[in-house]
Design a protein around this motif. Sequence first.
Motif, PDB file in Angstrom:
ATOM      1  N   THR A 223      -5.541  53.917  16.277  1.00  0.00           N
ATOM      2  CA  THR A 223      -6.508  54.246  17.324  1.00  0.00           C
ATOM      3  C   THR A 223      -6.052  53.865  18.731  1.00  0.00           C
ATOM      4  OG1 THR A 223      -7.662  52.151  16.924  1.00  0.00           O
ATOM      5  CG2 THR A 223      -8.456  54.101  15.736  1.00  0.00           C
ATOM      6  N   HIS A 224      -5.134  52.886  18.845  1.00  0.00           N
ATOM      7  CA  HIS A 224      -4.688  52.452  20.175  1.00  0.00           C
ATOM      8  C   HIS A 224      -3.153  52.393  20.261  1.00  0.00           C
ATOM      9  CE1 HIS A 224      -8.746  50.632  19.661  1.00  0.00           C
ATOM     10  NE2 HIS A 224      -8.897  51.101  20.894  1.00  0.00           N
ATOM     11  N   PRO A 225      -2.454  53.448  19.869  1.00  0.00           N
ATOM     12  CA  PRO A 225      -0.982  53.379  19.869  1.00  0.00           C
ATOM     13  C   PRO A 225      -0.380  53.265  21.266  1.00  0.00           C
ATOM     14  CG  PRO A 225      -1.703  55.623  19.481  1.00  0.00           C
ATOM     15  CD  PRO A 225      -2.936  54.779  19.440  1.00  0.00           C
ATOM     16  N   ASP A 226      -1.084  53.778  22.281  1.00  0.00           N
ATOM     17  CA  ASP A 226      -0.522  53.805  23.633  1.00  0.00           C
ATOM     18  C   ASP A 226      -1.010  52.650  24.501  1.00  0.00           C
ATOM     19  OD1 ASP A 226       0.807  56.207  23.034  1.00  0.00           O
ATOM     20  OD2 ASP A 226      -1.010  57.365  23.479  1.00  0.00           O
ATOM     21  N   GLU A 227      -1.697  51.685  23.909  1.00  0.00           N
ATOM     22  CA  GLU A 227      -2.180  50.547  24.689  1.00  0.00           C
ATOM     23  C   GLU A 227      -1.048  49.547  24.891  1.00  0.00           C
ATOM     24  OE1 GLU A 227      -6.202  47.939  25.016  1.00  0.00           O
ATOM     25  OE2 GLU A 227      -5.545  48.496  23.005  1.00  0.00           O
TER      26      GLU A 227
ATOM     27  N   LYS B 220      11.046  40.960  28.359  1.00  0.00           N
ATOM     28  CA  LYS B 220      12.122  40.993  29.355  1.00  0.00           C
ATOM     29  C   LYS B 220      11.734  41.860  30.560  1.00  0.00           C
ATOM     30  CE  LYS B 220      15.791  40.248  25.940  1.00  0.00           C
ATOM     31  NZ  LYS B 220      17.028  40.768  25.317  1.00  0.00           N
ATOM     32  N   GLY B 221      10.485  41.692  30.992  1.00  0.00           N
ATOM     33  CA  GLY B 221      10.003  42.416  32.158  1.00  0.00           C
ATOM     34  C   GLY B 221       9.584  43.845  31.908  1.00  0.00           C
ATOM     35  N   GLU B 222       9.703  44.312  30.658  1.00  0.00           N
ATOM     36  CA  GLU B 222       9.356  45.691  30.334  1.00  0.00           C
ATOM     37  C   GLU B 222       8.096  45.731  29.470  1.00  0.00           C
ATOM     38  OE1 GLU B 222      11.239  49.566  27.968  1.00  0.00           O
ATOM     39  OE2 GLU B 222      12.505  47.844  28.487  1.00  0.00           O
ATOM     40  N   GLU B 223       7.112  46.541  29.904  1.00  0.00           N
ATOM     41  CA  GLU B 223       5.873  46.672  29.155  1.00  0.00           C
ATOM     42  C   GLU B 223       6.098  47.484  27.880  1.00  0.00           C
ATOM     43  OE1 GLU B 223       3.199  48.464  31.921  1.00  0.00           O
ATOM     44  OE2 GLU B 223       2.564  46.531  32.765  1.00  0.00           O
ATOM     45  N   MET B 224       5.434  47.054  26.802  1.00  0.00           N
ATOM     46  CA  MET B 224       5.564  47.743  25.524  1.00  0.00           C
ATOM     47  C   MET B 224       4.189  48.098  24.988  1.00  0.00           C
ATOM     48  SD  MET B 224       8.595  45.668  23.532  1.00  0.00           S
ATOM     49  CE  MET B 224       8.695  46.909  22.230  1.00  0.00           C
ATOM     50  N   THR B 225       4.043  49.332  24.516  1.00  0.00           N
ATOM     51  CA  THR B 225       2.798  49.747  23.868  1.00  0.00           C
ATOM     52  C   THR B 225       2.817  49.282  22.412  1.00  0.00           C
ATOM     53  OG1 THR B 225       3.679  51.873  23.144  1.00  0.00           O
ATOM     54  CG2 THR B 225       2.680  51.774  25.351  1.00  0.00           C
ATOM     55  N   LEU B 226       1.665  49.394  21.766  1.00  0.00           N
ATOM     56  CA  LEU B 226       1.583  48.986  20.360  1.00  0.00           C
ATOM     57  C   LEU B 226       2.506  49.838  19.502  1.00  0.00           C
ATOM     58  CD1 LEU B 226       0.191  47.034  18.456  1.00  0.00           C
ATOM     59  CD2 LEU B 226      -1.673  48.680  18.188  1.00  0.00           C
ATOM     60  N   ALA B 227       2.581  51.131  19.802  1.00  0.00           N
ATOM     61  CA  ALA B 227       3.469  52.013  19.040  1.00  0.00           C
ATOM     62  C   ALA B 227       4.932  51.603  19.232  1.00  0.00           C
ATOM     63  CB  ALA B 227       3.265  53.463  19.466  1.00  0.00           C
ATOM     64  N   GLN B 228       5.305  51.222  20.463  1.00  0.00           N
ATOM     65  CA  GLN B 228       6.682  50.810  20.734  1.00  0.00           C
ATOM     66  C   GLN B 228       7.014  49.496  20.030  1.00  0.00           C
ATOM     67  OE1 GLN B 228       6.443  50.848  25.019  1.00  0.00           O
ATOM     68  NE2 GLN B 228       7.551  52.796  25.169  1.00  0.00           N
TER      69      GLN B 228
ATOM     70  N   SER C   1      10.004  49.147  17.413  1.00  0.00           N
ATOM     71  CA  SER C   1      11.092  48.167  17.550  1.00  0.00           C
ATOM     72  C   SER C   1      11.283  47.361  16.272  1.00  0.00           C
ATOM     73  CB  SER C   1      10.803  47.220  18.717  1.00  0.00           C
ATOM     74  OG  SER C   1       9.695  46.384  18.433  1.00  0.00           O
ATOM     75  N   LEU C   2      10.239  47.302  15.435  1.00  0.00           N
ATOM     76  CA  LEU C   2      10.323  46.592  14.155  1.00  0.00           C
ATOM     77  C   LEU C   2      10.634  47.529  12.992  1.00  0.00           C
ATOM     78  CD1 LEU C   2       7.154  44.308  14.567  1.00  0.00           C
ATOM     79  CD2 LEU C   2       9.529  43.719  15.066  1.00  0.00           C
ATOM     80  N   ASN C   3      10.857  48.819  13.318  1.00  0.00           N
ATOM     81  CA  ASN C   3      11.110  49.844  12.296  1.00  0.00           C
ATOM     82  C   ASN C   3       9.971  49.910  11.283  1.00  0.00           C
ATOM     83  OD1 ASN C   3      13.658  50.646  13.321  1.00  0.00           O
ATOM     84  ND2 ASN C   3      14.599  48.846  12.364  1.00  0.00           N
ATOM     85  N   LEU C   4       8.741  49.891  11.800  1.00  0.00           N
ATOM     86  CA  LEU C   4       7.563  49.925  10.948  1.00  0.00           C
ATOM     87  C   LEU C   4       6.619  51.029  11.397  1.00  0.00           C
ATOM     88  CD1 LEU C   4       6.552  46.152  10.592  1.00  0.00           C
ATOM     89  CD2 LEU C   4       7.448  47.625   8.794  1.00  0.00           C
ATOM     90  N   THR C   5       5.840  51.518  10.458  1.00  0.00           N
ATOM     91  CA  THR C   5       4.726  52.418  10.754  1.00  0.00           C
ATOM     92  C   THR C   5       3.491  51.884  10.049  1.00  0.00           C
ATOM     93  OG1 THR C   5       5.069  53.852   8.834  1.00  0.00           O
ATOM     94  CG2 THR C   5       6.299  54.391  10.854  1.00  0.00           C
ATOM     95  N   ALA C   6       2.326  52.389  10.431  1.00  0.00           N
ATOM     96  CA  ALA C   6       1.089  51.960   9.774  1.00  0.00           C
ATOM     97  C   ALA C   6       1.132  52.278   8.281  1.00  0.00           C
ATOM     98  CB  ALA C   6      -0.107  52.631  10.434  1.00  0.00           C
TER      99      ALA C   6
ATOM    100  N   PHE D  93      -7.215  45.929   9.699  1.00  0.00           N
ATOM    101  CA  PHE D  93      -7.406  45.839  11.139  1.00  0.00           C
ATOM    102  C   PHE D  93      -6.153  46.280  11.892  1.00  0.00           C
ATOM    103  CE2 PHE D  93      -7.307  43.533  15.172  1.00  0.00           C
ATOM    104  CZ  PHE D  93      -8.539  43.895  15.714  1.00  0.00           C
ATOM    105  N   ILE D  94      -4.978  45.826  11.445  1.00  0.00           N
ATOM    106  CA  ILE D  94      -3.725  46.202  12.111  1.00  0.00           C
ATOM    107  C   ILE D  94      -3.503  47.707  12.007  1.00  0.00           C
ATOM    108  CG2 ILE D  94      -1.216  45.963  12.022  1.00  0.00           C
ATOM    109  CD1 ILE D  94      -1.575  43.060  11.235  1.00  0.00           C
ATOM    110  N   LYS D  95      -3.725  48.257  10.811  1.00  0.00           N
ATOM    111  CA  LYS D  95      -3.548  49.706  10.626  1.00  0.00           C
ATOM    112  C   LYS D  95      -4.494  50.486  11.544  1.00  0.00           C
ATOM    113  CE  LYS D  95      -1.666  50.204   5.959  1.00  0.00           C
ATOM    114  NZ  LYS D  95      -1.819  50.913   4.681  1.00  0.00           N
ATOM    115  N   LYS D  96      -5.731  50.030  11.636  1.00  0.00           N
ATOM    116  CA  LYS D  96      -6.706  50.713  12.480  1.00  0.00           C
ATOM    117  C   LYS D  96      -6.272  50.683  13.942  1.00  0.00           C
ATOM    118  CE  LYS D  96     -10.587  48.655  13.332  1.00  0.00           C
ATOM    119  NZ  LYS D  96     -11.935  48.060  13.134  1.00  0.00           N
ATOM    120  N   CYS D  97      -5.767  49.537  14.396  1.00  0.00           N
ATOM    121  CA  CYS D  97      -5.332  49.418  15.796  1.00  0.00           C
ATOM    122  C   CYS D  97      -4.136  50.322  16.082  1.00  0.00           C
ATOM    123  CB  CYS D  97      -4.979  47.964  16.118  1.00  0.00           C
ATOM    124  SG  CYS D  97      -6.390  46.861  16.172  1.00  0.00           S
TER     125      CYS D  97
END
Length: 369
Positions: A146-150, A156-164, A168-173, A139-143
């Motif tokens: 399919t939704h990297p820019d959501e 800290k007041g800054e919006e982050m997408t799923l890809a970001q 930030s965790l130095n991870l990829t699918a 499920f995490i890989k699929k998200c």
Amino acid sequence: MSKDHPIHPPRKEVSPWKIDVPENCGYEFRMMDGVFQVYPNEEAVRRNESLSYPYPNLARYIQDLNLLCALIANGPVKSFCYRRLQYLSSKFQLHVLLNEMRELAAQKAVPHRDFYNIRKVDTHIHAASCMNQKHLLRFIKKCVKTHPDEIVCVVKGEEMTLAQVFASLNLTAYDLSVDMLDVHADRNTFHRFDKFNAKYNPVGESRLREVFLKTGNHLNGKYFGHIIKEVMADLEESKYQNAELRLSIYGKSRDEWRMLARWAVEHNVHSEKVRWLIQVPRLFDIYKSNNIMDNFETFIDNLFGPLFEVSVDPSVDPDLHAFLQYVIGFDSVDDESKPETSVMDKDMPTPQLWSDTENPPYAYYLYYM
């Protein structure tokens, strides 16, 4: 089997949330010493004439609790119970030796019934851990794909997408694996509540837990709702398996019930195979030490006040009224390995006076719940 009573009843096409909303019954309620009292009308409140619903008062509860504690600590009672259990165990083993083959033959003689096609209910499963590791990983890989820019959270007041978030965790699918998720509770978590709780954080990151396994996040629990619905689809396909999944209400705010019900209705998180049980962590000491609430009565009011309101007048929150049709109980939870040192006595302060930073004893929670 009659056509009117099929083994597998057809699925309802009508939305489970579209139910009749009863009118305001006109009752009033007030909390007195931590116990909600129900009155037929406002005039009865002024006269202090509540409806006569019998319940054990605190003095009687403490008396019964002390009796139970004395029985538990009584030596002769312990010896009797041990011998009784040994006797019953031996008696059952004798029954197995004498009748095992006869019972096996009787089981085989029953048509269309075995372990796999009788109704079973999985209990004591938190909704955040009802899926297996492989399912959560897929499920995490699929998200991520399919939704990297959501936009999934605000840091800290800054919006982050799923890809970001993953950057930030130095991870990829591609990097994710079952071993990296590390959400399986094994024997190493026995009597280690810290390790057990950490297993709810995929890859050991609370941020991923917030994004994928929380109802009250930036996405209003969108991903969590979707994966729960996938688990529900699997249950419906298996036909004979049901589940009693747990959702947490923390007692931190009266809005928690409204948000939880809105999550269920908005994402249509429902199945005839699933009923909800509300899990209440015993966290008053943390709220008090952080000055979130002044006394234990506030904690109780946050837990049960909204339920009384929607019971008296369902129109104040139709979503919560609909959601409660599928809630079957409550459970008070905490680290069970912690020693229970506090005791209850007749001088125990009532909830509005309990403002000590020390956590109320477990029995205190049980009485007021």
